[in-house]
Design an enzyme around this catalytic site. Structure first.
Site, PDB file in Angstrom:
ATOM      1  N   TYR A  58       0.900  -1.265  -0.132  1.00 27.14           N
ATOM      2  CA  TYR A  58      -0.063  -0.002   0.224  1.00 27.14           C
ATOM      3  C   TYR A  58       0.950   1.302  -0.106  1.00 27.14           C
ATOM      4  CZ  TYR A  58      -3.943  -2.998   1.603  1.00 27.14           C
ATOM      5  OH  TYR A  58      -4.902  -4.070   1.686  1.00 27.14           O
TER       6      TYR A  58
HETATM    7  N1  LIG Z   1      -7.043  -8.572   0.104  1.00 30.90           N
HETATM    8  C1  LIG Z   1      -6.551  -7.878   1.019  1.00 30.90           C
HETATM    9  O1  LIG Z   1      -5.855  -8.088   1.811  1.00 30.90           O
HETATM   10  C2  LIG Z   1      -7.542  -6.599   0.759  1.00 30.90           C
HETATM   11  C3  LIG Z   1      -8.276  -6.049  -0.158  1.00 30.90           C
HETATM   12  C4  LIG Z   1      -8.994  -5.002  -0.087  1.00 30.90           C
HETATM   13  C5  LIG Z   1      -8.893  -4.418   1.015  1.00 30.90           C
HETATM   14  N2  LIG Z   1      -8.204  -4.633   2.100  1.00 30.90           N
HETATM   15  C6  LIG Z   1      -8.108  -3.693   3.312  1.00 30.90           C
HETATM   16  O2  LIG Z   1      -9.500  -3.480   3.626  1.00 30.90           O
HETATM   17  C7  LIG Z   1      -9.595  -2.056   3.853  1.00 30.90           C
HETATM   18  C8  LIG Z   1     -11.015  -1.454   3.434  1.00 30.90           C
HETATM   19  O3  LIG Z   1     -11.367  -1.766   2.129  1.00 30.90           O
HETATM   20  P1  LIG Z   1     -11.645  -0.421   1.447  1.00 30.90           P
HETATM   21  O4  LIG Z   1     -10.717   0.777   1.579  1.00 30.90           O
HETATM   22  O5  LIG Z   1     -12.139  -0.691   0.013  1.00 30.90           O
HETATM   23  O6  LIG Z   1     -12.766  -0.026   2.088  1.00 30.90           O
HETATM   24  P2  LIG Z   1     -14.447   0.221   2.099  1.00 30.90           P
HETATM   25  O7  LIG Z   1     -14.770   1.052   3.098  1.00 30.90           O
HETATM   26  O8  LIG Z   1     -15.204  -0.921   1.530  1.00 30.90           O
HETATM   27  O9  LIG Z   1     -14.466   1.150   0.663  1.00 30.90           O
HETATM   28  C9  LIG Z   1     -13.750   2.536   0.799  1.00 30.90           C
HETATM   29  C10 LIG Z   1     -14.293   3.347  -0.285  1.00 30.90           C
HETATM   30  O10 LIG Z   1     -15.466   3.799  -0.104  1.00 30.90           O
HETATM   31  C11 LIG Z   1     -15.332   5.365   0.154  1.00 30.90           C
HETATM   32  N3  LIG Z   1     -16.034   5.659   1.158  1.00 30.90           N
HETATM   33  C12 LIG Z   1     -15.653   5.329   2.519  1.00 30.90           C
HETATM   34  N4  LIG Z   1     -16.539   5.685   3.276  1.00 30.90           N
HETATM   35  C13 LIG Z   1     -17.598   6.650   2.467  1.00 30.90           C
HETATM   36  C14 LIG Z   1     -18.542   7.424   2.707  1.00 30.90           C
HETATM   37  N5  LIG Z   1     -19.137   7.488   4.222  1.00 30.90           N
HETATM   38  N6  LIG Z   1     -19.347   7.867   1.706  1.00 30.90           N
HETATM   39  C15 LIG Z   1     -19.010   7.712   0.675  1.00 30.90           C
HETATM   40  N7  LIG Z   1     -17.903   7.156   0.236  1.00 30.90           N
HETATM   41  C16 LIG Z   1     -17.075   6.322   1.283  1.00 30.90           C
HETATM   42  C17 LIG Z   1     -13.692   5.642   0.086  1.00 30.90           C
HETATM   43  O11 LIG Z   1     -13.562   6.776  -0.481  1.00 30.90           O
HETATM   44  P3  LIG Z   1     -13.303   8.162   0.259  1.00 30.90           P
HETATM   45  O12 LIG Z   1     -11.782   8.137   0.587  1.00 30.90           O
HETATM   46  O13 LIG Z   1     -13.806   9.238  -0.598  1.00 30.90           O
HETATM   47  O14 LIG Z   1     -14.112   8.095   1.776  1.00 30.90           O
HETATM   48  C18 LIG Z   1     -13.217   4.403  -0.643  1.00 30.90           C
HETATM   49  O15 LIG Z   1     -13.278   4.758  -2.149  1.00 30.90           O
HETATM   50  C19 LIG Z   1      -8.475  -1.592   2.835  1.00 30.90           C
HETATM   51  O16 LIG Z   1      -8.089  -0.195   3.403  1.00 30.90           O
HETATM   52  C20 LIG Z   1      -7.500  -2.382   3.369  1.00 30.90           C
HETATM   53  O17 LIG Z   1      -6.853  -2.310   4.339  1.00 30.90           O
HETATM   54  C21 LIG Z   1      -7.616  -5.849   2.042  1.00 30.90           C
END
Ligand SMILES: NC(=O)c1ccc[n+]([C@@H]2O[C@H](COP(=O)([O-])OP(=O)(O)OC[C@H]3O[C@@H](n4cnc5c(N)ncnc54)[C@H](OP(=O)(O)O)[C@@H]3O)[C@@H](O)[C@H]2O)c1
Length: 328
Positions: A58
């Site tokens: 990351y």
């Molecule tokens: N295979 C793996 O190991 C793997 C794969 C995927 C993810 N992960 C982990 O899981 C974590 C979570 O996944 P994710 O980052 O995709 O999280 P998520 O919470 O599912 O989605 C985040 C996305 O939604 C947006 N968002 C978040 N809150 C919002 C709100 N209240 N209103 C509108 N848009 C919103 C964010 O943009 P904004 O910045 O605009 O809020 C971002 O684009 C990652 O950071 C990582 O640590 C691990």
């Protein structure tokens, strides 16, 4: 903040965990500065978040390390991951050990709480388990990290085949699993196993692109309706999940689809920590508020299960954005 125990690790963790990857990478992936990212991490700490998930790939380990300077080490749970490539069947175990050492330096800490193999697909599992894990467990003995975890590759393994093998194996104490309103199969495929074997769970993909990018949900439902997988009425509805938004947005219905998305995963039996990723301070606050609200009303949960419980692998796509660094 509410706290829970992360499976048999015994770690006390906040039910909301800050994801330092995803599309936002604390805002660094979408044009934010290092100071902005530090403010997000500090803001999360102020709201009671004590679990942070990052990864070698990351590029956010250094900023997380900086933001946590001055915080008592045992007040936070730091999770990070080996690079994707270390578990390819040809990868030597030394690569995982070298990366662990690099992560310790980048994070500025002398131990990691949860060290995870990253995005392990079904075909990489044997090498990960038989070659990489033993090398890492020797580093665990030396105190370099406390618990070994494994994360699935959601788009590459929508049926959770890898996790079904990993959950009963004593090597893995923590599992990162994809689950959301239109991809519910972990309910039967994973959570009964992780609960049975005491594996702590970190939930990913609660919102991802499908619920955060305007038009994405509608386009997905139009395609699913065309494939005969959801009712036609959903394809024609400009606000297809609007039925979830009602009441005062508190104890009753959701205040928005995103509020519903986080509450839906938070209260699923078997989910310990819900990771969310953001670079936006307002989202940080509203997401934590959502995660602390009660479950969605029973009737709404039933309707989500009826409409979407049979879908597999929906909404796990890569971002339309091009972040600066690899993501996961
Ligand atoms: N295979 C793996 O190991 C793997 C794969 C995927 C993810 N992960 C982990 O899981 C974590 C979570 O996944 P994710 O980052 O995709 O999280 P998520 O919470 O599912 O989605 C985040 C996305 O939604 C947006 N968002 C978040 N809150 C919002 C709100 N209240 N209103 C509108 N848009 C919103 C964010 O943009 P904004 O910045 O605009 O809020 C971002 O684009 C990652 O950071 C990582 O640590 C691990």
């Amino acid at each position: 903040m509410d706290y829970t125990t992360l499976g048999r690790t015994g770690l006390r963790v906040s039910v909301a965990g800050l994801g330092c990857g995803g599309f936002s990478q604390l805002g660094l992936g979408t044009g934010g500065s290092e100071a902005d990212a530090i403010a997000i991490i500090r803001g999360a700490l102020d709201l009671g978040v004590n679990l942070f998930d990052t990864a070698a790939s990351y590029g956010t380990e250094p900023v997380l390390g900086k933001a946590l300077q001055g915080i008592r080490r045992d007040a936070v749970v730091i999770c990070t991951k080996a690079p994707f490539g270390v578990s390819n069947p040809s990868a030597p175990p030394e690569r995982a050990v070298e990366s662990l050492e690099r992560s310790l330096k980048e994070l500025g800490t002398d131990y990691i709480d949860v060290y995870q193999l990253h995005g392990i697909g079904p075909t990489a599992y044997d090498h990960a388990r038989e070659v990489i894990a033993p090398a890492l467990l020797r580093e665990k003995e030396k105190g370099k990290f406390r618990h070994l975890g494994i994360t699935e590759t959601a788009p590459g393994d929508p049926e959770h085949q890898m996790m079904q093998r990993a959950a009963p194996d004593p090597a893995w104490e923590v599992a990162m699993v994809a689950f959301h309103m239109l991809h519910q199969n972990a309910r039967t495929a994973v959570f009964p196993l992780t609960r049975q074997y005491g594996v702590g769970t970190l939930l990913m993909f609660a919102v991802r692109n499908i619920f955060s990018q305007p038009g994405r949900l509608q386009a997905t439902l139009r395609q699913l309706a065309a494939d005969g997988l959801v009712p036609r009425s959903l394809a024609d509805d400009p606000d297809p999940l609007g039925f979830l938004v009602h009441g005062d947005g508190g104890a009753s219905g959701a205040s928005s689809v995103i509020d519903a998305a986080y509450r839906f995963v938070r209260h699923e039996p078997g989910v310990d920590v819900v990771l969310f990723g953001t670079g936006n301070p307002a989202h940080l606050h509203s997401n934590i508020a959502s995660l602390l609200k009660p479950p969605l009303p029973e009737a709404d949960r039933r309707k989500l299960a009826e409409l979407f419980g049979h879908l597999v692998g929906v909404g796990l796509d890569a971002p339309h954005l091009t972040p600066r660094r690899p993501r996961g």
